[in-house]
Scaffold this motif. Structure first.
Motif, PDB file in Angstrom:
ATOM      1  N   SER A   1       4.277 -10.410  -8.869  1.00 33.68           N
ATOM      2  CA  SER A   1       3.710 -11.026  -7.669  1.00 33.68           C
ATOM      3  C   SER A   1       3.172  -9.999  -6.684  1.00 33.68           C
ATOM      4  N   TRP A   2       3.263  -8.704  -7.031  1.00 29.69           N
ATOM      5  CA  TRP A   2       2.802  -7.653  -6.135  1.00 29.69           C
ATOM      6  C   TRP A   2       1.362  -7.253  -6.433  1.00 29.69           C
ATOM      7  N   ASN A   3       0.646  -6.968  -5.387  1.00 31.15           N
ATOM      8  CA  ASN A   3      -0.681  -6.366  -5.472  1.00 31.15           C
ATOM      9  C   ASN A   3      -0.566  -4.969  -4.873  1.00 31.15           C
ATOM     10  N   VAL A   4      -0.470  -3.964  -5.730  1.00 35.51           N
ATOM     11  CA  VAL A   4      -0.217  -2.591  -5.287  1.00 35.51           C
ATOM     12  C   VAL A   4      -1.519  -1.801  -5.229  1.00 35.51           C
ATOM     13  N   ASN A   5      -1.690  -1.039  -4.169  1.00 36.20           N
ATOM     14  CA  ASN A   5      -2.827  -0.133  -4.063  1.00 36.20           C
ATOM     15  C   ASN A   5      -2.359   1.183  -3.451  1.00 36.20           C
ATOM     16  N   VAL A   6      -3.178   2.230  -3.583  1.00 36.37           N
ATOM     17  CA  VAL A   6      -2.807   3.567  -3.123  1.00 36.37           C
ATOM     18  C   VAL A   6      -3.893   4.106  -2.198  1.00 36.37           C
ATOM     19  N   ILE A   7      -3.458   4.736  -1.091  1.00 34.40           N
ATOM     20  CA  ILE A   7      -4.368   5.426  -0.176  1.00 34.40           C
ATOM     21  C   ILE A   7      -3.966   6.888  -0.109  1.00 34.40           C
ATOM     22  N   VAL A   8      -4.949   7.783  -0.243  1.00 34.57           N
ATOM     23  CA  VAL A   8      -4.718   9.215  -0.056  1.00 34.57           C
ATOM     24  C   VAL A   8      -5.548   9.654   1.142  1.00 34.57           C
ATOM     25  N   ALA A   9      -4.866  10.155   2.179  1.00 31.22           N
ATOM     26  CA  ALA A   9      -5.535  10.629   3.390  1.00 31.22           C
ATOM     27  C   ALA A   9      -5.559  12.148   3.383  1.00 31.22           C
TER      28      ALA A   9
ATOM     29  N   TYR B   1       3.314  -4.561   3.130  1.00 30.80           N
ATOM     30  CA  TYR B   1       4.201  -3.408   3.175  1.00 30.80           C
ATOM     31  C   TYR B   1       3.403  -2.122   2.992  1.00 30.80           C
ATOM     32  N   LEU B   2       3.924  -1.066   3.602  1.00 33.24           N
ATOM     33  CA  LEU B   2       3.308   0.252   3.466  1.00 33.24           C
ATOM     34  C   LEU B   2       4.399   1.257   3.131  1.00 33.24           C
ATOM     35  N   ALA B   3       4.203   2.021   2.066  1.00 29.17           N
ATOM     36  CA  ALA B   3       5.160   3.053   1.664  1.00 29.17           C
ATOM     37  C   ALA B   3       4.547   4.422   1.867  1.00 29.17           C
ATOM     38  N   PHE B   4       5.342   5.351   2.387  1.00 26.43           N
ATOM     39  CA  PHE B   4       4.918   6.736   2.541  1.00 26.43           C
ATOM     40  C   PHE B   4       5.698   7.637   1.591  1.00 26.43           C
ATOM     41  N   ILE B   5       4.994   8.549   0.919  1.00 26.30           N
ATOM     42  CA  ILE B   5       5.613   9.663   0.211  1.00 26.30           C
ATOM     43  C   ILE B   5       4.773  10.903   0.489  1.00 26.30           C
ATOM     44  N   ASP B   6       5.332  12.079   0.171  1.00 26.14           N
ATOM     45  CA  ASP B   6       4.617  13.337   0.408  1.00 26.14           C
ATOM     46  C   ASP B   6       3.807  13.755  -0.810  1.00 26.14           C
ATOM     47  N   ASP B   7       2.862  14.653  -0.571  1.00 24.94           N
ATOM     48  CA  ASP B   7       1.949  15.070  -1.645  1.00 24.94           C
ATOM     49  C   ASP B   7       2.533  16.141  -2.561  1.00 24.94           C
ATOM     50  N   ASP B   8       3.797  16.517  -2.357  1.00 22.62           N
ATOM     51  CA  ASP B   8       4.465  17.445  -3.276  1.00 22.62           C
ATOM     52  C   ASP B   8       5.681  16.801  -3.921  1.00 22.62           C
TER      53      ASP B   8
ATOM     54  N   ILE C   1      -1.010  17.039  -5.640  1.00 27.82           N
ATOM     55  CA  ILE C   1      -1.290  15.620  -5.413  1.00 27.82           C
ATOM     56  C   ILE C   1      -1.544  14.892  -6.728  1.00 27.82           C
ATOM     57  N   THR C   2      -2.084  15.601  -7.730  1.00 20.84           N
ATOM     58  CA  THR C   2      -2.336  14.966  -9.029  1.00 20.84           C
ATOM     59  C   THR C   2      -1.023  14.606  -9.724  1.00 20.84           C
ATOM     60  N   LEU C   3       0.013  15.421  -9.541  1.00 18.08           N
ATOM     61  CA  LEU C   3       1.325  15.121 -10.123  1.00 18.08           C
ATOM     62  C   LEU C   3       1.965  13.932  -9.397  1.00 18.08           C
ATOM     63  N   THR C   4       1.790  13.892  -8.095  1.00 15.75           N
ATOM     64  CA  THR C   4       2.314  12.764  -7.315  1.00 15.75           C
ATOM     65  C   THR C   4       1.681  11.459  -7.777  1.00 15.75           C
ATOM     66  N   LEU C   5       0.361  11.461  -7.904  1.00 13.17           N
ATOM     67  CA  LEU C   5      -0.343  10.261  -8.360  1.00 13.17           C
ATOM     68  C   LEU C   5       0.046   9.917  -9.789  1.00 13.17           C
ATOM     69  N   GLY C   6       0.210  10.934 -10.616  1.00 10.20           N
ATOM     70  CA  GLY C   6       0.612  10.681 -11.995  1.00 10.20           C
ATOM     71  C   GLY C   6       1.957   9.973 -12.085  1.00 10.20           C
TER      72      GLY C   6
ATOM     73  N   THR D   1       0.843  -1.189   0.000  1.00  8.17           N
ATOM     74  CA  THR D   1       0.000   0.000   0.000  1.00  8.17           C
ATOM     75  C   THR D   1       0.884   1.248   0.000  1.00  8.17           C
ATOM     76  N   ILE D   2       0.672   2.122  -0.963  1.00 11.00           N
ATOM     77  CA  ILE D   2       1.390   3.385  -1.047  1.00 11.00           C
ATOM     78  C   ILE D   2       0.497   4.471  -0.463  1.00 11.00           C
ATOM     79  N   CYS D   3       0.980   5.168   0.562  1.00 10.57           N
ATOM     80  CA  CYS D   3       0.161   6.134   1.286  1.00 10.57           C
ATOM     81  C   CYS D   3       0.674   7.561   1.082  1.00 10.57           C
ATOM     82  N   ILE D   4      -0.269   8.463   0.854  1.00 11.80           N
ATOM     83  CA  ILE D   4       0.040   9.884   0.679  1.00 11.80           C
ATOM     84  C   ILE D   4      -0.909  10.677   1.566  1.00 11.80           C
ATOM     85  N   CYS D   5      -0.352  11.476   2.465  1.00 11.54           N
ATOM     86  CA  CYS D   5      -1.160  12.389   3.263  1.00 11.54           C
ATOM     87  C   CYS D   5      -1.148  13.750   2.571  1.00 11.54           C
ATOM     88  N   THR D   6      -2.309  14.368   2.457  1.00 10.15           N
ATOM     89  CA  THR D   6      -2.376  15.626   1.715  1.00 10.15           C
ATOM     90  C   THR D   6      -3.163  16.678   2.483  1.00 10.15           C
TER      91      THR D   6
END
Length: 314
Positions: free
Chosen positions: A34-42, A90-97, A19-24, A8-13
């Motif tokens: 073998s990965w199942n990737v998903n994204v959460i935006v908080a 697994y959980l990954a964090f990145i910033d919204d900028d 945030i649209t550029l980050t997601l892009g 899970t890739i997580c972005i707090c905004t």
């Protein structure tokens, strides 16, 4: 058959249309079959202001995107919402900028598996505008790298990190709500990972990039940020050093470090990069001293400038 790995890739905004550029940028990352990737935006705003942007970005996106409204104006609330909503390995964090490079997740995962790491940090490359001061560009003051102490990483940051949520040291760990406005909640979080026996590794090629806005292109901004970081370190020291004599010794050593840095700034005044680097390090130690004497931590999340731009910073 290889078991599926859920990431899970997580972005707090908070009020950032970037945030649209980050997601892009995430739409172009390399993954393993073998990965199942998903994204959460908080979304940490008082109202769900980012919902439309996130839902529009989700159309045609290669991974599922989940929007969560996690009010308000306290970054720890948003980070904890991500921890609660992510059910994978697994959980990954990145910033919204920030924007990620194509090999970003591959590099983080390779290091995590190779080192059996509880957490992995990646570097952040600052992208400077043409208007940025020469000294700031030459000294690369805004890029982010982990700090090693005696060959180990003992704390970290959320602007580029991966957590192995299967590890017992992380299963119930949460960000401190009390630090959600002052900042430093990520430093405290990773310090607790290390203190609980967790291993923090570094993926030197897991690059993300961040454009430096004009509001951050100043010595004042850098010094204030380092001062606040020092306050966080000071608070952590207070928790670890319970005896008065240990705290007094920490105050004495930190005072010496501050004096050394400011003396270095004076001695290197003719070097545009060196004197500023020494001055900023001095500001860090002054922040530690302020925490050791019980000064209130400054708040940097949720404040709004008179021009309406949010001042949230990682």
């Amino acid at each position: 058959m290889v078991p599926e790995t859920v990431i899970t890739i997580c972005i707090c905004t908070f009020r950032r249309p970037q945030i649209t550029l980050t997601l892009g940028s995430l739409s172009g990352i390399k993954t393993d079959k073998s990965w199942n990737v998903n994204v959460i935006v908080a979304d940490n705003d008082f109202t769900p202001s980012a919902r439309e942007l996130v839902e529009a970005s989700a159309v045609g996106f290669p991974f599922p995107i989940r929007y969560i409204h996690a009010p308000a104006s306290n970054i720890s609330i948003a980070r904890n919402a991500c921890l609660g909503a992510a059910k994978g390995d697994y959980l990954a964090f990145i910033d919204d900028d920030e924007t990620v490079t194509t090999d970003w997740l591959i590099e983080l995962m390779n290091v995590a598996k190779k080192n059996n790491a509880h957490a992995v940090l990646g570097p952040v490359r600052a992208i400077f505008s043409k208007d940025s001061p020469n000294w700031m560009v030459q000294g690369n003051f805004h890029s982010t790298f982990p700090t090693f102490v005696n060959g180990e990483i003992i704390t970290g940051y959320t602007c580029n990190s991966l957590l192995d949520m299967r590890q017992p040291t992380l299963s119930e760990l949460r960000f401190d709500i009390a630090r959600g406005k002052s900042g430093g909640e990520d430093t405290d979080f990773f310090d607790r990972i290390y203190s609980n026996g967790g291993r923090i590794s570094y993926a030197e090629n897991a690059w993300v990039e961040e454009i430096v806005p004009s509001s951050r292109a100043s010595l004042k901004w850098l010094a204030t940020r380092r001062y606040r970081s020092g306050q966080t370190h000071g608070k952590i020291l207070l928790k670890k050093k319970k005896q008065a004599i240990a705290r007094a010794y920490a105050f004495l050593i930190t005072s010496f470090k501050a004096a050394y840095c400011f003396s270095g700034a004076a001695l290197t005044v003719f070097s545009p990069v060196s004197w500023r680097r020494n001055y900023i390090r001095g500001a860090l130690h002054i922040g530690v001293l302020s925490a050791l004497v019980g000064a209130q931590e400054i708040e940097q999340y949720g404040a709004t400038l008179t021009d309406g731009k949010n001042t949230n910073a990682r």
